[in-house]
Design a protein around this motif. Structure first.
Motif, PDB file in Angstrom:
ATOM      1  N   LEU A 177       3.134   7.016   8.975  1.00  0.00           N
ATOM      2  CA  LEU A 177       2.602   6.766   7.638  1.00  0.00           C
ATOM      3  C   LEU A 177       3.083   7.812   6.640  1.00  0.00           C
ATOM      4  O   LEU A 177       3.491   7.483   5.525  1.00  0.00           O
ATOM      5  CB  LEU A 177       1.070   6.734   7.673  1.00  0.00           C
ATOM      6  CG  LEU A 177       0.384   6.528   6.325  1.00  0.00           C
ATOM      7  CD1 LEU A 177       0.684   5.140   5.783  1.00  0.00           C
ATOM      8  CD2 LEU A 177      -1.109   6.732   6.476  1.00  0.00           C
ATOM      9  N   ILE A 178       3.068   9.069   7.040  1.00  0.00           N
ATOM     10  CA  ILE A 178       3.519  10.146   6.157  1.00  0.00           C
ATOM     11  C   ILE A 178       4.994   9.965   5.799  1.00  0.00           C
ATOM     12  O   ILE A 178       5.382  10.097   4.630  1.00  0.00           O
ATOM     13  CB  ILE A 178       3.250  11.521   6.796  1.00  0.00           C
ATOM     14  CG1 ILE A 178       1.745  11.783   6.843  1.00  0.00           C
ATOM     15  CG2 ILE A 178       3.967  12.630   6.042  1.00  0.00           C
ATOM     16  CD1 ILE A 178       1.352  12.971   7.686  1.00  0.00           C
ATOM     17  N   GLY A 187      11.055   3.823   6.445  1.00  0.00           N
ATOM     18  CA  GLY A 187      10.292   4.962   6.950  1.00  0.00           C
ATOM     19  C   GLY A 187       9.783   4.730   8.358  1.00  0.00           C
ATOM     20  O   GLY A 187       9.765   5.646   9.191  1.00  0.00           O
ATOM     21  N   GLY A 188       9.370   3.507   8.643  1.00  0.00           N
ATOM     22  CA  GLY A 188       8.926   3.172   9.998  1.00  0.00           C
ATOM     23  C   GLY A 188      10.044   3.295  11.010  1.00  0.00           C
ATOM     24  O   GLY A 188       9.838   3.785  12.120  1.00  0.00           O
ATOM     25  N   ALA A 189      11.241   2.864  10.623  1.00  0.00           N
ATOM     26  CA  ALA A 189      12.389   2.968  11.524  1.00  0.00           C
ATOM     27  C   ALA A 189      12.780   4.425  11.756  1.00  0.00           C
ATOM     28  O   ALA A 189      13.086   4.820  12.885  1.00  0.00           O
ATOM     29  CB  ALA A 189      13.574   2.187  10.954  1.00  0.00           C
ATOM     30  N   ILE A 190      12.763   5.225  10.697  1.00  0.00           N
ATOM     31  CA  ILE A 190      13.099   6.649  10.833  1.00  0.00           C
ATOM     32  C   ILE A 190      12.080   7.350  11.719  1.00  0.00           C
ATOM     33  O   ILE A 190      12.437   8.090  12.635  1.00  0.00           O
ATOM     34  CB  ILE A 190      13.170   7.324   9.445  1.00  0.00           C
ATOM     35  CG1 ILE A 190      14.366   6.800   8.654  1.00  0.00           C
ATOM     36  CG2 ILE A 190      13.246   8.839   9.586  1.00  0.00           C
ATOM     37  CD1 ILE A 190      14.369   7.223   7.192  1.00  0.00           C
ATOM     38  N   ALA A 191      10.810   7.133  11.456  1.00  0.00           N
ATOM     39  CA  ALA A 191       9.762   7.808  12.221  1.00  0.00           C
ATOM     40  C   ALA A 191       9.709   7.321  13.666  1.00  0.00           C
ATOM     41  O   ALA A 191       9.359   8.082  14.567  1.00  0.00           O
ATOM     42  CB  ALA A 191       8.409   7.603  11.551  1.00  0.00           C
ATOM     43  N   LEU A 193       6.557   9.299   2.049  1.00  0.00           N
ATOM     44  CA  LEU A 193       7.592  10.169   1.491  1.00  0.00           C
ATOM     45  C   LEU A 193       8.841   9.390   1.109  1.00  0.00           C
ATOM     46  O   LEU A 193       9.451   9.658   0.065  1.00  0.00           O
ATOM     47  CB  LEU A 193       7.929  11.287   2.479  1.00  0.00           C
ATOM     48  CG  LEU A 193       6.822  12.321   2.698  1.00  0.00           C
ATOM     49  CD1 LEU A 193       7.236  13.318   3.783  1.00  0.00           C
ATOM     50  CD2 LEU A 193       6.478  13.036   1.417  1.00  0.00           C
ATOM     51  N   VAL A 194       9.219   8.423   1.921  1.00  0.00           N
ATOM     52  CA  VAL A 194      10.373   7.582   1.582  1.00  0.00           C
ATOM     53  C   VAL A 194      10.068   6.772   0.321  1.00  0.00           C
ATOM     54  O   VAL A 194      10.915   6.633  -0.565  1.00  0.00           O
ATOM     55  CB  VAL A 194      10.752   6.660   2.761  1.00  0.00           C
ATOM     56  CG1 VAL A 194      11.762   5.609   2.346  1.00  0.00           C
ATOM     57  CG2 VAL A 194      11.300   7.481   3.924  1.00  0.00           C
ATOM     58  N   ILE A 224       0.837  -1.208   0.000  1.00  0.00           N
ATOM     59  CA  ILE A 224       0.000   0.000   0.000  1.00  0.00           C
ATOM     60  C   ILE A 224       0.864   1.247   0.000  1.00  0.00           C
ATOM     61  O   ILE A 224       0.591   2.213  -0.725  1.00  0.00           O
ATOM     62  CB  ILE A 224      -0.965  -0.025   1.201  1.00  0.00           C
ATOM     63  CG1 ILE A 224      -1.947  -1.190   1.052  1.00  0.00           C
ATOM     64  CG2 ILE A 224      -1.710   1.294   1.342  1.00  0.00           C
ATOM     65  CD1 ILE A 224      -2.740  -1.505   2.292  1.00  0.00           C
ATOM     66  N   ILE A 225       1.927   1.245   0.789  1.00  0.00           N
ATOM     67  CA  ILE A 225       2.848   2.388   0.847  1.00  0.00           C
ATOM     68  C   ILE A 225       3.474   2.619  -0.526  1.00  0.00           C
ATOM     69  O   ILE A 225       3.615   3.756  -0.972  1.00  0.00           O
ATOM     70  CB  ILE A 225       3.944   2.155   1.916  1.00  0.00           C
ATOM     71  CG1 ILE A 225       3.339   2.096   3.312  1.00  0.00           C
ATOM     72  CG2 ILE A 225       5.035   3.213   1.839  1.00  0.00           C
ATOM     73  CD1 ILE A 225       2.701   3.370   3.778  1.00  0.00           C
ATOM     74  N   GLY A 226       3.847   1.558  -1.219  1.00  0.00           N
ATOM     75  CA  GLY A 226       4.424   1.700  -2.553  1.00  0.00           C
ATOM     76  C   GLY A 226       3.445   2.336  -3.528  1.00  0.00           C
ATOM     77  O   GLY A 226       3.803   3.216  -4.305  1.00  0.00           O
TER      78      GLY A 226
END
Length: 83
Positions: A61-62, A46-50, A66-67, A15-17
């Motif tokens: 999610l945002i 993105g999950g690790a960064i956030a 973006l990633v 879904i993110i893709g």
């Protein structure tokens, strides 16, 4: 991580893709399978960064989208240069 967590992460990554591809304007010259793989990778990255900054799910999610969008743009440049 349990198998259900891995399967959930893969589905969210798909879904993110798709969302990442929708965020990038114009037509992308990369195949959909590459977009989906980038989405799975972006969901984890993105999950690790956030997660470092917050646990608020909407911000996570945002960042993931973006990633994924950045990965789609980068992959398109690399993919079309090789063709």
């Amino acid at each position: 991580m349990e198998i259900t967590g891995i399967i959930s992460a893969l589905v969210v990554g798909l879904i993110i893709g798709a969302l990442g591809r929708l965020v990038v304007p114009g037509k992308q010259a990369i195949p959909i399978w590459l977009t989906l793989i980038l989405g799975i990778i972006a969901a984890f990255v993105g999950g690790a960064i956030a997660a470092v900054f917050t646990t608020f799910w909407l911000l996570v999610l945002i960042v993931q989208v973006l990633v994924a969008a950045a990965a789609v743009v980068l992959a398109e440049k690399l993919y079309t240069r090789g063709a």
